[in-house]
Design an enzyme around this catalytic site. Sequence first.
Site, PDB file in Angstrom:
ATOM      1  N   CYS A 256       0.854  -1.182   0.000  1.00 45.00           N
ATOM      2  CA  CYS A 256       0.000   0.000   0.000  1.00 45.00           C
ATOM      3  C   CYS A 256       0.893   1.237   0.000  1.00 45.00           C
ATOM      4  CB  CYS A 256      -0.906  -0.019   1.235  1.00 45.00           C
ATOM      5  SG  CYS A 256      -2.039   1.367   1.346  1.00 45.00           S
TER       6      CYS A 256
ATOM      7  N   GLU B 254      -9.251  -1.498  -1.297  1.00 46.71           N
ATOM      8  CA  GLU B 254      -9.688  -0.103  -1.174  1.00 46.71           C
ATOM      9  C   GLU B 254     -10.922   0.026  -0.282  1.00 46.71           C
ATOM     10  OE1 GLU B 254      -7.365   1.675  -1.903  1.00 46.71           O
ATOM     11  OE2 GLU B 254      -6.344   0.367  -3.305  1.00 46.71           O
TER      12      GLU B 254
ATOM     13  N   HIS C 204      -9.902   0.154   3.207  1.00 45.01           N
ATOM     14  CA  HIS C 204      -9.543   1.511   3.595  1.00 45.01           C
ATOM     15  C   HIS C 204     -10.772   2.273   4.074  1.00 45.01           C
ATOM     16  CE1 HIS C 204      -5.323   2.523   2.714  1.00 45.01           C
ATOM     17  NE2 HIS C 204      -5.380   1.630   1.738  1.00 45.01           N
TER      18      HIS C 204
END
Length: 136
Positions: A85, A127, A130
């Site tokens: 990341c 994602e 996240h």
Amino acid sequence: MIRPICKDTMLLSQRSAPATKDDIPVLDDLLETLRANSDRCVGMAADMIGVNKRIIAFSIGPANIAMINPVITGRDTPYEAEEGCLSLEGVRRTVRYQTIEVEFLDRNFKQHKQSFTGFTAQIIQHEIDHCDGIVI
């Protein structure tokens, strides 16, 4: 605008707030920042540019796709993966799913439900983690 990559794990570990039409400039900045980092990145979430909103962007070949308020509604066939990341140093192990189904809004706030497989599914899962405050 190309934004700097956030490395603040306190911000990255917070659950993102739902995005609204007022957040379209964030979506545009996210896409521009993804393009600027395309040599080392295939996906980004808004928290990676310091904005705590539920927006992700990812690359499929030359195309960059954005999703607003994405939610995984189905998963099939788990496997172990190693991921890096831009916001974190190193590589980490995690469990991903070969096939996922995602509900999301496009930039016009039109609702979509779509299935993804393989590497694209893996990027989307990273994602969305996240957005959920999961730091891998």
